[in-house]
Design a protein around this motif. Structure first.
Motif, short mmCIF file in Angstrom:
data_model
loop_
_atom_site.label_atom_id
_atom_site.label_comp_id
_atom_site.label_asym_id
_atom_site.label_seq_id
_atom_site.Cartn_x
_atom_site.Cartn_y
_atom_site.Cartn_z
N ARG A 61 7.66 13.27 -5.23
CA ARG A 61 8.16 13.85 -6.48
C ARG A 61 7.75 15.31 -6.52
O ARG A 61 6.60 15.65 -6.23
N GLN A 62 8.70 16.17 -6.86
CA GLN A 62 8.40 17.59 -6.97
C GLN A 62 8.30 17.97 -8.44
O GLN A 62 9.09 17.53 -9.27
N GLU A 63 7.27 18.76 -8.74
CA GLU A 63 7.05 19.27 -10.09
C GLU A 63 6.78 20.75 -9.96
O GLU A 63 5.68 21.15 -9.57
N GLY A 64 7.79 21.56 -10.25
CA GLY A 64 7.65 22.99 -10.03
C GLY A 64 7.51 23.26 -8.54
O GLY A 64 8.33 22.83 -7.74
N THR A 65 6.42 23.92 -8.17
CA THR A 65 6.18 24.21 -6.76
C THR A 65 5.28 23.17 -6.10
O THR A 65 5.01 23.26 -4.90
N ARG A 66 4.82 22.19 -6.87
CA ARG A 66 3.91 21.18 -6.33
C ARG A 66 4.67 19.91 -5.97
O ARG A 66 5.63 19.55 -6.63
N CYS A 67 4.21 19.24 -4.91
CA CYS A 67 4.79 17.97 -4.50
C CYS A 67 3.73 16.88 -4.61
O CYS A 67 2.55 17.12 -4.30
N PHE A 68 4.15 15.72 -5.04
CA PHE A 68 3.28 14.58 -5.20
C PHE A 68 3.85 13.41 -4.40
O PHE A 68 5.06 13.25 -4.31
N VAL A 69 2.96 12.60 -3.87
CA VAL A 69 3.38 11.48 -3.04
C VAL A 69 2.67 10.20 -3.50
O VAL A 69 1.52 10.25 -3.94
N ILE A 70 3.39 9.09 -3.41
CA ILE A 70 2.83 7.79 -3.77
C ILE A 70 3.35 6.76 -2.78
O ILE A 70 4.49 6.86 -2.30
N LEU A 71 2.52 5.80 -2.45
CA LEU A 71 2.90 4.71 -1.57
C LEU A 71 3.82 3.76 -2.33
O LEU A 71 3.54 3.41 -3.48
N ARG A 72 4.89 3.32 -1.71
CA ARG A 72 5.84 2.39 -2.34
C ARG A 72 5.37 0.95 -2.11
O ARG A 72 6.10 0.11 -1.59
N ARG A 73 4.18 0.67 -2.52
CA ARG A 73 3.54 -0.62 -2.27
C ARG A 73 4.35 -1.81 -2.79
O ARG A 73 4.55 -2.78 -2.05
N PRO A 74 4.82 -1.79 -4.04
CA PRO A 74 5.59 -2.95 -4.52
C PRO A 74 6.85 -3.22 -3.69
O PRO A 74 7.16 -4.37 -3.38
N GLU A 75 7.56 -2.16 -3.35
CA GLU A 75 8.78 -2.31 -2.56
C GLU A 75 8.47 -2.83 -1.15
O GLU A 75 9.19 -3.68 -0.62
N LEU A 76 7.40 -2.33 -0.55
CA LEU A 76 7.01 -2.78 0.79
C LEU A 76 6.58 -4.24 0.76
O LEU A 76 6.92 -5.02 1.65
N GLN A 77 5.83 -4.62 -0.27
CA GLN A 77 5.38 -6.00 -0.40
C GLN A 77 6.57 -6.94 -0.59
O GLN A 77 6.61 -8.02 -0.02
N ALA A 78 7.54 -6.51 -1.38
CA ALA A 78 8.73 -7.34 -1.62
C ALA A 78 9.56 -7.50 -0.35
O ALA A 78 10.06 -8.59 -0.05
N ARG A 79 9.69 -6.42 0.42
CA ARG A 79 10.52 -6.44 1.63
C ARG A 79 9.80 -7.11 2.80
O ARG A 79 10.41 -7.87 3.55
N PHE A 80 8.52 -6.82 2.97
CA PHE A 80 7.73 -7.34 4.09
C PHE A 80 6.41 -7.90 3.56
O PHE A 80 5.37 -7.24 3.69
N PRO A 81 6.41 -9.09 2.97
CA PRO A 81 5.19 -9.65 2.38
C PRO A 81 4.04 -9.71 3.39
O PRO A 81 4.20 -10.21 4.49
N GLY A 82 2.91 -9.13 3.01
CA GLY A 82 1.72 -9.18 3.83
C GLY A 82 1.61 -8.10 4.90
O GLY A 82 0.53 -7.90 5.47
N LEU A 83 2.69 -7.39 5.18
CA LEU A 83 2.66 -6.38 6.26
C LEU A 83 1.68 -5.26 5.95
O LEU A 83 0.84 -4.91 6.78
N LEU A 84 1.78 -4.70 4.76
CA LEU A 84 0.91 -3.58 4.40
C LEU A 84 -0.56 -3.99 4.43
O LEU A 84 -1.39 -3.26 4.97
N GLN A 85 -0.87 -5.17 3.90
CA GLN A 85 -2.25 -5.64 3.91
C GLN A 85 -2.75 -5.81 5.34
O GLN A 85 -3.89 -5.47 5.64
#
Length: 109
Positions: A61-85
């Motif tokens: 996500r970009q806010e002005g000149t700054r960029c922020f990042v977040i792990l898509r944990r819920p989506e990854l868990q839904a698509r590949f249960p247990g993979l991230l863990q």
């Protein structure tokens, strides 16, 4: 945002810096790019973050000149249960990505 492909996720996780970034982001907090400490140049960090985003592992996500990042944990868990863990547990056990961290709040940028 399209389907998250297993081959793209696995390719993105083939680099220790990217595994380290996932480990740092696994706490669920959104992080500013400037908070991330890595043993690589800013341009290389930008490349690694783009690979993770393109593979569907993170959202940026970009806010002005700054960029922020977040792990898509819920989506990854839904698509590949247990993979991230499993990846996080193996990375912890093998100490992969340990050179990636978050800057302390008191530390100057």
């Amino acid at each position: 945002m399209g389907e998250i492909a297993l081959t793209a996720v696995m390719a993105a996780l083939s680099d220790p810096i990217r595994v380290g970034l996932v480990r740092v982001l696994a706490d669920g907090r959104e992080r500013g790019w400037g908070e991330l400490r890595t043993p690589v140049a800013k341009s290389t960090l930008s490349h690694h973050l783009r690979v993770l985003r393109d593979a569907g592992l993170t959202r940026t996500r970009q806010e002005g000149t700054r960029c922020f990042v977040i792990l898509r944990r819920p989506e990854l868990q839904a698509r590949f249960p247990g993979l991230l863990q499993a990846v996080l547990a193996a990375a912890e056990e093998e100490d992969i990505g340990h050179r990636v961290s978050v800057k302390d709040a008191e530390q100057p940028a």
